[in-house]
Design an enzyme around this catalytic site. Structure first.
Site, PDB file in Angstrom:
ATOM      1  N   TYR A  81       0.689  -1.339  -0.037  1.00  0.00           N
ATOM      2  CA  TYR A  81      -0.153   0.127   0.001  1.00  0.00           C
ATOM      3  C   TYR A  81       0.948   1.301   0.134  1.00  0.00           C
ATOM      4  O   TYR A  81       2.246   1.511   0.124  1.00  0.00           O
ATOM      5  CB  TYR A  81      -0.970  -0.003   1.108  1.00  0.00           C
ATOM      6  CG  TYR A  81      -0.294   0.449   2.551  1.00  0.00           C
ATOM      7  CD1 TYR A  81       0.464  -0.513   3.187  1.00  0.00           C
ATOM      8  CD2 TYR A  81      -0.416   1.615   3.274  1.00  0.00           C
ATOM      9  CE1 TYR A  81       1.316  -0.279   4.563  1.00  0.00           C
ATOM     10  CE2 TYR A  81      -0.075   1.976   4.230  1.00  0.00           C
ATOM     11  CZ  TYR A  81       1.063   0.968   4.848  1.00  0.00           C
ATOM     12  OH  TYR A  81       1.526   1.229   6.119  1.00  0.00           O
ATOM     13  N   ARG A 101       8.025   4.402  -4.743  1.00  0.00           N
ATOM     14  CA  ARG A 101       8.025   3.197  -3.677  1.00  0.00           C
ATOM     15  C   ARG A 101       7.197   2.049  -3.862  1.00  0.00           C
ATOM     16  O   ARG A 101       7.545   1.025  -3.733  1.00  0.00           O
ATOM     17  CB  ARG A 101       8.015   3.883  -2.308  1.00  0.00           C
ATOM     18  CG  ARG A 101       8.318   3.225  -1.237  1.00  0.00           C
ATOM     19  CD  ARG A 101       8.260   3.596   0.097  1.00  0.00           C
ATOM     20  NE  ARG A 101       7.040   4.372   0.438  1.00  0.00           N
ATOM     21  CZ  ARG A 101       6.659   5.207   1.551  1.00  0.00           C
ATOM     22  NH1 ARG A 101       7.551   5.237   2.189  1.00  0.00           N
ATOM     23  NH2 ARG A 101       5.465   5.485   1.582  1.00  0.00           N
ATOM     24  N   ARG A 131      -7.378 -20.484  -2.107  1.00  0.00           N
ATOM     25  CA  ARG A 131      -6.234 -20.320  -1.054  1.00  0.00           C
ATOM     26  C   ARG A 131      -5.165 -21.574  -1.357  1.00  0.00           C
ATOM     27  O   ARG A 131      -5.451 -22.921  -1.191  1.00  0.00           O
ATOM     28  CB  ARG A 131      -6.855 -20.589   0.316  1.00  0.00           C
ATOM     29  CG  ARG A 131      -5.891 -20.143   1.462  1.00  0.00           C
ATOM     30  CD  ARG A 131      -6.579 -20.167   2.799  1.00  0.00           C
ATOM     31  NE  ARG A 131      -5.524 -19.522   3.662  1.00  0.00           N
ATOM     32  CZ  ARG A 131      -4.724 -20.259   4.302  1.00  0.00           C
ATOM     33  NH1 ARG A 131      -4.731 -21.738   4.033  1.00  0.00           N
ATOM     34  NH2 ARG A 131      -3.847 -20.249   5.229  1.00  0.00           N
ATOM     35  N   LYS A 153       6.397  -1.841   1.883  1.00  0.00           N
ATOM     36  CA  LYS A 153       5.275  -1.415   2.621  1.00  0.00           C
ATOM     37  C   LYS A 153       4.105  -2.275   2.295  1.00  0.00           C
ATOM     38  O   LYS A 153       3.231  -2.240   1.659  1.00  0.00           O
ATOM     39  CB  LYS A 153       4.959   0.184   1.710  1.00  0.00           C
ATOM     40  CG  LYS A 153       4.162   0.807   2.777  1.00  0.00           C
ATOM     41  CD  LYS A 153       4.343   2.310   2.460  1.00  0.00           C
ATOM     42  CE  LYS A 153       3.257   3.268   3.114  1.00  0.00           C
ATOM     43  NZ  LYS A 153       3.313   3.365   4.749  1.00  0.00           N
ATOM     44  N   GLU A 191      12.051   2.512  14.014  1.00  0.00           N
ATOM     45  CA  GLU A 191      10.994   3.297  13.693  1.00  0.00           C
ATOM     46  C   GLU A 191       9.774   3.027  14.352  1.00  0.00           C
ATOM     47  O   GLU A 191       9.742   2.341  15.241  1.00  0.00           O
ATOM     48  CB  GLU A 191      10.790   3.223  12.228  1.00  0.00           C
ATOM     49  CG  GLU A 191      10.121   2.024  11.715  1.00  0.00           C
ATOM     50  CD  GLU A 191       9.854   1.825  10.292  1.00  0.00           C
ATOM     51  OE1 GLU A 191       9.451   2.770   9.499  1.00  0.00           O
ATOM     52  OE2 GLU A 191       9.901   0.645   9.663  1.00  0.00           O
ATOM     53  N   LEU A 207      11.151   1.385   7.080  1.00  0.00           N
ATOM     54  CA  LEU A 207      10.566   1.864   5.673  1.00  0.00           C
ATOM     55  C   LEU A 207      11.389   3.208   5.375  1.00  0.00           C
ATOM     56  O   LEU A 207      11.476   3.920   6.161  1.00  0.00           O
ATOM     57  CB  LEU A 207       9.065   1.983   6.022  1.00  0.00           C
ATOM     58  CG  LEU A 207       8.500   2.583   4.645  1.00  0.00           C
ATOM     59  CD1 LEU A 207       8.034   1.423   3.930  1.00  0.00           C
ATOM     60  CD2 LEU A 207       6.937   3.504   4.995  1.00  0.00           C
TER      61      LEU A 207
HETATM   62  N1  PDD Z   1       2.699   4.960   7.500  1.00  0.00           N
HETATM   63  N2  PDD Z   1       7.331   3.834   8.576  1.00  0.00           N
HETATM   64  C1  PDD Z   1       6.220   3.166   8.919  1.00  0.00           C
HETATM   65  C2  PDD Z   1       6.198   1.892   9.597  1.00  0.00           C
HETATM   66  C3  PDD Z   1       5.147   3.645   8.242  1.00  0.00           C
HETATM   67  O1  PDD Z   1       3.971   3.011   8.188  1.00  0.00           O
HETATM   68  C4  PDD Z   1       5.132   5.020   7.669  1.00  0.00           C
HETATM   69  C5  PDD Z   1       3.994   5.589   6.861  1.00  0.00           C
HETATM   70  C6  PDD Z   1       6.261   5.611   7.595  1.00  0.00           C
HETATM   71  C7  PDD Z   1       6.502   6.936   7.075  1.00  0.00           C
HETATM   72  O2  PDD Z   1       6.632   6.827   5.500  1.00  0.00           O
HETATM   73  P1  PDD Z   1       6.059   8.105   4.626  1.00  0.00           P
HETATM   74  O3  PDD Z   1       6.839   9.327   5.048  1.00  0.00           O
HETATM   75  O4  PDD Z   1       6.243   7.782   3.268  1.00  0.00           O
HETATM   76  O5  PDD Z   1       4.594   8.290   4.929  1.00  0.00           O
HETATM   77  C8  PDD Z   1       7.255   5.082   8.414  1.00  0.00           C
HETATM   78  C9  PDD Z   1       1.438   5.331   6.590  1.00  0.00           C
HETATM   79  C10 PDD Z   1       1.192   7.120   6.699  1.00  0.00           C
HETATM   80  C11 PDD Z   1       0.296   4.661   7.123  1.00  0.00           C
HETATM   81  O6  PDD Z   1       0.664   3.396   7.265  1.00  0.00           O
HETATM   82  O7  PDD Z   1      -0.690   5.217   7.305  1.00  0.00           O
END
Ligand code: PDD
Length: 285
Positions: free
Chosen positions: A33, A52, A100, A149, A182, A207
């Site tokens: 996503y 990405r 499945r 992601k 993170e 990420l």
């Molecule tokens: N989350 N780390 C993780 C685990 C994340 O899920 C996200 C983003 C980030 C920051 O990435 P970016 O700057 O590209 O948004 C770091 C999104 C916003 C979410 O899951 O809703």
């Protein structure tokens, strides 16, 4: 006005929008996503988010089921139909619908595409940023590839819930060496006592946040020292400032980590000024 979702070629009211119970996203979290910020009707850093997305799909060997151009048209249409001015647009792609079986489905199985958008409470976000948030630390329990992601977010869900139950807004994962990786949905940053801005290197363990990438460019225009390196929880406790970054909240000052106050317990000047400067450096489209 009903919210509208794009699902596999159709624009539908959310209540009617659905995917098969044999969708591999539903059964195996076999998908990826993206979340982009929408600001004053424009998509922020769309190009980087789509790059990405492409990479996440490639890593999982899911073919891109539509052209990047078509996807950008759909994203805009969903933003328009939902009348989102300030908010987020969400894109999800899974390996598609198949009986499945853990291994990949037969060649030719079409990946599923869902796009939604919603407004965010910008006033509430600004208020939160003005106060700063509390984060808790939790053990890193994720798989070895958080750089993808993936929609498989169970450890993130549990970490965020643990934060909420302790009155915090975010949880920072801590690896076996006591180093922060993170947040559950944000990248983690500190500004050390000797005024060095630090964030963990974007290896496979985190990420590579788009907000993080753009913020590094902003930092290069400043006379601040910046280093991508690992940092410990102890270092974070002692930091002058801390903040979290993500598309949905840009630069969010952190004023408390666990039971430790960061700096004087109010948002730090650097975090505040980076938050203000961010959009001057981001791409709008
Ligand atoms: N989350 N780390 C993780 C685990 C994340 O899920 C996200 C983003 C980030 C920051 O990435 P970016 O700057 O590209 O948004 C770091 C999104 C916003 C979410 O899951 O809703």
């Amino acid at each position: 006005m009903p919210r509208i979702a794009y699902v596999n070629g159709r624009y539908l009211p959310i209540r009617e929008a659905s995917v098969s119970i044999e969708d591999r996203g539903y059964q195996f979290s076999d998908g990826v996503y993206e979340v982009c910020e929408v600001r004053a009707g424009a998509i922020i850093d769309e190009r980087l988010h789509l790059e990405r997305l492409r990479r996440s799909l490639d890593e999982l060997r899911i073919p891109l089921p539509l052209s990047p151009r078509a996807l950008t048209v759909i994203m805009r249409e969903i933003i328009r139909r939902n009348r989102v001015r300030d908010g987020i647009v969400y894109v999800q792609m899974t390996r598609g619908v198949a009986r499945r079986d853990h291994a990949f489905p037969p060649p030719g199985t079409t990946p599923s595409v869902v796009v939604t958008a919603r407004s965010l409470d910008t006033v509430g976000n600004e208020r939160r940023a003005a106060q700063g948030i509390t984060v808790i630390t939790v053990p890193e329990t994720r798989w070895a590839r958080p750089d993808i992601k993936s929609i498989s977010l169970l450890p993130n869900v549990l970490a965020k819930q643990a934060a909420r139950e302790r009155g915090a807004a975010e949880a920072w994962f801590v690896d076996r060496d006591g180093r922060i990786t993170e947040g559950a949905s944000t990248n983690a940053w500190i500004i050390t006592k000797d005024r060095e801005v630090v964030t963990r290197p974007a290896d496979n363990g985190i990420l590579r946040g788009i907000t993080r990438t753009v913020l590094i460019q902003v930092l290069k225009t400043r006379s601040l020292r910046f280093e991508e390196r690992t940092f410990t929880v102890a270092e974070a406790y002692e930091a002058d400032e801390a903040f979290a970054t993500a598309a949905s909240q840009i630069v969010m000052p952190v004023v408390r980590i666990d039971d430790r106050m960061i700096g004087d317990g109010t948002p730090g000047p650097v975090a505040k000024s980076l938050r203000e400067a961010f959009h001057a450096h981001a791409e709008r489209s």
